[in-house]
Design a protein around this motif. Sequence first.
Motif, PDB file in Angstrom:
ATOM      1  N   GLY A  24      21.344  51.041  46.800  1.00  0.00           N
ATOM      2  CA  GLY A  24      20.578  49.792  46.841  1.00  0.00           C
ATOM      3  C   GLY A  24      19.775  49.856  45.384  1.00  0.00           C
ATOM      4  O   GLY A  24      19.179  48.662  45.399  1.00  0.00           O
ATOM      5  N   GLU A  25      19.828  50.507  44.521  1.00  0.00           N
ATOM      6  CA  GLU A  25      18.855  50.470  43.583  1.00  0.00           C
ATOM      7  C   GLU A  25      19.406  49.379  42.564  1.00  0.00           C
ATOM      8  O   GLU A  25      20.586  49.153  42.404  1.00  0.00           O
ATOM      9  CB  GLU A  25      18.897  51.871  42.706  1.00  0.00           C
ATOM     10  CG  GLU A  25      18.186  52.977  43.450  1.00  0.00           C
ATOM     11  CD  GLU A  25      18.386  54.081  42.774  1.00  0.00           C
ATOM     12  OE1 GLU A  25      18.759  54.170  41.463  1.00  0.00           O
ATOM     13  OE2 GLU A  25      17.713  55.101  43.224  1.00  0.00           O
ATOM     14  N   GLU A  26      18.370  48.806  41.753  1.00  0.00           N
ATOM     15  CA  GLU A  26      18.726  47.618  40.729  1.00  0.00           C
ATOM     16  C   GLU A  26      18.828  47.924  39.369  1.00  0.00           C
ATOM     17  O   GLU A  26      17.892  49.033  39.077  1.00  0.00           O
ATOM     18  CB  GLU A  26      18.044  46.479  41.169  1.00  0.00           C
ATOM     19  CG  GLU A  26      18.116  45.442  42.322  1.00  0.00           C
ATOM     20  CD  GLU A  26      17.350  44.259  42.438  1.00  0.00           C
ATOM     21  OE1 GLU A  26      16.290  44.219  41.283  1.00  0.00           O
ATOM     22  OE2 GLU A  26      17.638  43.617  43.422  1.00  0.00           O
ATOM     23  N   GLU A  27      19.638  47.480  38.783  1.00  0.00           N
ATOM     24  CA  GLU A  27      19.485  47.838  37.186  1.00  0.00           C
ATOM     25  C   GLU A  27      19.393  46.221  36.464  1.00  0.00           C
ATOM     26  O   GLU A  27      20.236  45.505  36.835  1.00  0.00           O
ATOM     27  CB  GLU A  27      20.683  48.216  36.613  1.00  0.00           C
ATOM     28  CG  GLU A  27      20.928  49.872  36.978  1.00  0.00           C
ATOM     29  CD  GLU A  27      21.864  50.603  36.379  1.00  0.00           C
ATOM     30  OE1 GLU A  27      22.416  50.263  35.470  1.00  0.00           O
ATOM     31  OE2 GLU A  27      22.699  51.457  36.950  1.00  0.00           O
ATOM     32  N   ARG A  28      18.459  46.281  35.485  1.00  0.00           N
ATOM     33  CA  ARG A  28      18.189  45.041  34.639  1.00  0.00           C
ATOM     34  C   ARG A  28      18.091  45.250  33.258  1.00  0.00           C
ATOM     35  O   ARG A  28      17.946  46.328  32.864  1.00  0.00           O
ATOM     36  CB  ARG A  28      17.017  44.169  35.430  1.00  0.00           C
ATOM     37  CG  ARG A  28      17.231  43.655  36.541  1.00  0.00           C
ATOM     38  CD  ARG A  28      15.705  43.156  37.071  1.00  0.00           C
ATOM     39  NE  ARG A  28      15.824  42.634  38.610  1.00  0.00           N
ATOM     40  CZ  ARG A  28      15.926  41.217  38.805  1.00  0.00           C
ATOM     41  NH1 ARG A  28      16.034  40.344  37.782  1.00  0.00           N
ATOM     42  NH2 ARG A  28      15.856  40.641  40.136  1.00  0.00           N
ATOM     43  N   GLY A  29      18.113  44.288  32.667  1.00  0.00           N
ATOM     44  CA  GLY A  29      17.669  44.338  31.133  1.00  0.00           C
ATOM     45  C   GLY A  29      18.549  45.183  30.462  1.00  0.00           C
ATOM     46  O   GLY A  29      19.727  45.028  30.385  1.00  0.00           O
ATOM     47  N   ALA A  33      22.821  45.937  29.873  1.00  0.00           N
ATOM     48  CA  ALA A  33      23.401  45.584  28.487  1.00  0.00           C
ATOM     49  C   ALA A  33      24.482  46.881  28.039  1.00  0.00           C
ATOM     50  O   ALA A  33      25.146  46.434  27.248  1.00  0.00           O
ATOM     51  CB  ALA A  33      22.403  45.181  27.691  1.00  0.00           C
ATOM     52  N   MET A  34      24.230  47.848  28.690  1.00  0.00           N
ATOM     53  CA  MET A  34      25.034  49.147  28.127  1.00  0.00           C
ATOM     54  C   MET A  34      26.022  49.281  29.197  1.00  0.00           C
ATOM     55  O   MET A  34      27.037  50.292  28.872  1.00  0.00           O
ATOM     56  CB  MET A  34      24.289  50.491  28.003  1.00  0.00           C
ATOM     57  CG  MET A  34      22.813  50.242  27.134  1.00  0.00           C
ATOM     58  SD  MET A  34      23.337  49.816  25.670  1.00  0.00           S
ATOM     59  CE  MET A  34      24.433  51.314  25.349  1.00  0.00           C
ATOM     60  N   ARG A  35      26.255  48.370  30.296  1.00  0.00           N
ATOM     61  CA  ARG A  35      27.320  48.651  31.271  1.00  0.00           C
ATOM     62  C   ARG A  35      28.497  47.782  30.827  1.00  0.00           C
ATOM     63  O   ARG A  35      28.262  46.513  30.329  1.00  0.00           O
ATOM     64  CB  ARG A  35      26.710  48.288  32.484  1.00  0.00           C
ATOM     65  CG  ARG A  35      25.687  49.265  33.135  1.00  0.00           C
ATOM     66  CD  ARG A  35      26.201  50.511  33.389  1.00  0.00           C
ATOM     67  NE  ARG A  35      25.301  51.156  34.516  1.00  0.00           N
ATOM     68  CZ  ARG A  35      25.649  52.281  34.934  1.00  0.00           C
ATOM     69  NH1 ARG A  35      26.730  53.038  34.801  1.00  0.00           N
ATOM     70  NH2 ARG A  35      24.967  52.958  35.735  1.00  0.00           N
ATOM     71  N   ASN A  36      29.669  48.245  31.011  1.00  0.00           N
ATOM     72  CA  ASN A  36      30.923  47.659  30.688  1.00  0.00           C
ATOM     73  C   ASN A  36      31.404  46.806  32.131  1.00  0.00           C
ATOM     74  O   ASN A  36      32.073  47.374  32.897  1.00  0.00           O
ATOM     75  CB  ASN A  36      32.150  48.605  30.224  1.00  0.00           C
ATOM     76  CG  ASN A  36      33.217  47.449  29.870  1.00  0.00           C
ATOM     77  OD1 ASN A  36      33.450  46.512  30.207  1.00  0.00           O
ATOM     78  ND2 ASN A  36      34.239  48.343  29.320  1.00  0.00           N
ATOM     79  N   VAL A  37      30.692  45.740  32.339  1.00  0.00           N
ATOM     80  CA  VAL A  37      30.714  45.119  33.552  1.00  0.00           C
ATOM     81  C   VAL A  37      31.994  44.733  33.779  1.00  0.00           C
ATOM     82  O   VAL A  37      32.596  44.672  34.958  1.00  0.00           O
ATOM     83  CB  VAL A  37      29.650  43.895  33.805  1.00  0.00           C
ATOM     84  CG1 VAL A  37      30.110  43.328  34.999  1.00  0.00           C
ATOM     85  CG2 VAL A  37      28.491  44.703  33.806  1.00  0.00           C
ATOM     86  N   PRO A  45      29.540  46.213  27.299  1.00  0.00           N
ATOM     87  CA  PRO A  45      28.361  46.703  26.895  1.00  0.00           C
ATOM     88  C   PRO A  45      28.063  45.961  25.421  1.00  0.00           C
ATOM     89  O   PRO A  45      28.901  45.265  24.537  1.00  0.00           O
ATOM     90  CB  PRO A  45      28.242  47.937  26.523  1.00  0.00           C
ATOM     91  CG  PRO A  45      30.043  48.195  26.437  1.00  0.00           C
ATOM     92  CD  PRO A  45      30.576  46.949  26.994  1.00  0.00           C
ATOM     93  N   ALA A  46      26.662  45.981  25.181  1.00  0.00           N
ATOM     94  CA  ALA A  46      26.213  45.260  23.907  1.00  0.00           C
ATOM     95  C   ALA A  46      26.416  46.493  22.718  1.00  0.00           C
ATOM     96  O   ALA A  46      26.837  47.597  23.223  1.00  0.00           O
ATOM     97  CB  ALA A  46      24.704  44.859  23.804  1.00  0.00           C
ATOM     98  N   PHE A  47      26.140  46.296  21.542  1.00  0.00           N
ATOM     99  CA  PHE A  47      26.098  47.212  20.548  1.00  0.00           C
ATOM    100  C   PHE A  47      27.645  47.734  20.228  1.00  0.00           C
ATOM    101  O   PHE A  47      27.651  48.593  19.789  1.00  0.00           O
ATOM    102  CB  PHE A  47      25.257  48.563  20.722  1.00  0.00           C
ATOM    103  CG  PHE A  47      23.655  48.047  21.091  1.00  0.00           C
ATOM    104  CD1 PHE A  47      22.996  47.124  20.140  1.00  0.00           C
ATOM    105  CD2 PHE A  47      23.383  48.204  22.336  1.00  0.00           C
ATOM    106  CE1 PHE A  47      21.684  47.127  20.682  1.00  0.00           C
ATOM    107  CE2 PHE A  47      22.216  47.753  23.022  1.00  0.00           C
ATOM    108  CZ  PHE A  47      21.382  47.159  22.146  1.00  0.00           C
ATOM    109  N   THR A  48      28.416  46.866  20.445  1.00  0.00           N
ATOM    110  CA  THR A  48      29.599  47.160  19.907  1.00  0.00           C
ATOM    111  C   THR A  48      30.125  46.245  18.730  1.00  0.00           C
ATOM    112  O   THR A  48      29.518  45.291  18.300  1.00  0.00           O
ATOM    113  CB  THR A  48      30.768  46.779  20.859  1.00  0.00           C
ATOM    114  OG1 THR A  48      31.028  45.434  21.160  1.00  0.00           O
ATOM    115  CG2 THR A  48      30.507  47.462  22.193  1.00  0.00           C
ATOM    116  N   ARG A  49      31.188  46.523  17.823  1.00  0.00           N
ATOM    117  CA  ARG A  49      31.574  45.704  16.593  1.00  0.00           C
ATOM    118  C   ARG A  49      31.905  44.322  17.220  1.00  0.00           C
ATOM    119  O   ARG A  49      31.407  43.332  16.507  1.00  0.00           O
ATOM    120  CB  ARG A  49      32.964  46.307  16.093  1.00  0.00           C
ATOM    121  CG  ARG A  49      33.187  45.579  14.771  1.00  0.00           C
ATOM    122  CD  ARG A  49      34.399  46.254  14.076  1.00  0.00           C
ATOM    123  NE  ARG A  49      34.854  45.342  12.966  1.00  0.00           N
ATOM    124  CZ  ARG A  49      35.805  44.509  12.989  1.00  0.00           C
ATOM    125  NH1 ARG A  49      36.183  44.159  14.359  1.00  0.00           N
ATOM    126  NH2 ARG A  49      36.071  43.983  11.984  1.00  0.00           N
TER     127      ARG A  49
END
Length: 213
Positions: A24-29, A33-37, A45-49
Amino acid sequence: MNQYTAYEVTHDDDELVLTNSDTGEEERGSSVAMRNVDESVICLPAFTRECELAYREYEGIINATSSYPGEFGFAYLDGEFYQFSRPPGSDLEFERTEPSEAFERIADDNDRLTETEREVLDEGKIATTRSVRTNRLLKDDGDYYTILHTAGKHYGDGVTTCGSSGGGFCNRADRVRWTDWISDVGYGVLGAIGVLVGVGALVRQYRSEQQNE
């Protein structure tokens, strides 16, 4: 042996929100951004070429000269979803899309889920030796989820390695591994018994027919 966790995916106040279906824990922000949804969305995720190129294209710094949009349908930039389009003879365009519409276009329906993927969504988290497709948006009963690989234990050549953020996975993995192995062996034995019984029945039938001739 791998652990897979289901996360509900929502969008709230210009933020993508992942809610762990097990805890039930939330992740934001920046965490999200580092998750491959979903592998079809650039910058998750961000920070890729590819993400860097998309930002530079979006800001008008460069024109589309690469083929990177071909494998992606959307970009997630500054809290917004954009669908790629490239009219004939034109540069790449970014079409702003409401999160609900983007989710609907991206997600796979639940009738395309495997039995193991369905188990992850139902249980929230599982440890298994079976293969599970990850990093794609799924639609289930009107809600959206993604399945992520969250831990793994590997066996081989007398060396065992385990990567986990806790939760007792490394110990539980051994028990699940043996349970799966025993289950597989059991099904194999039952299958062999079934074959032997079937062969025996055919032999008896053949002998009976020979005696009647």
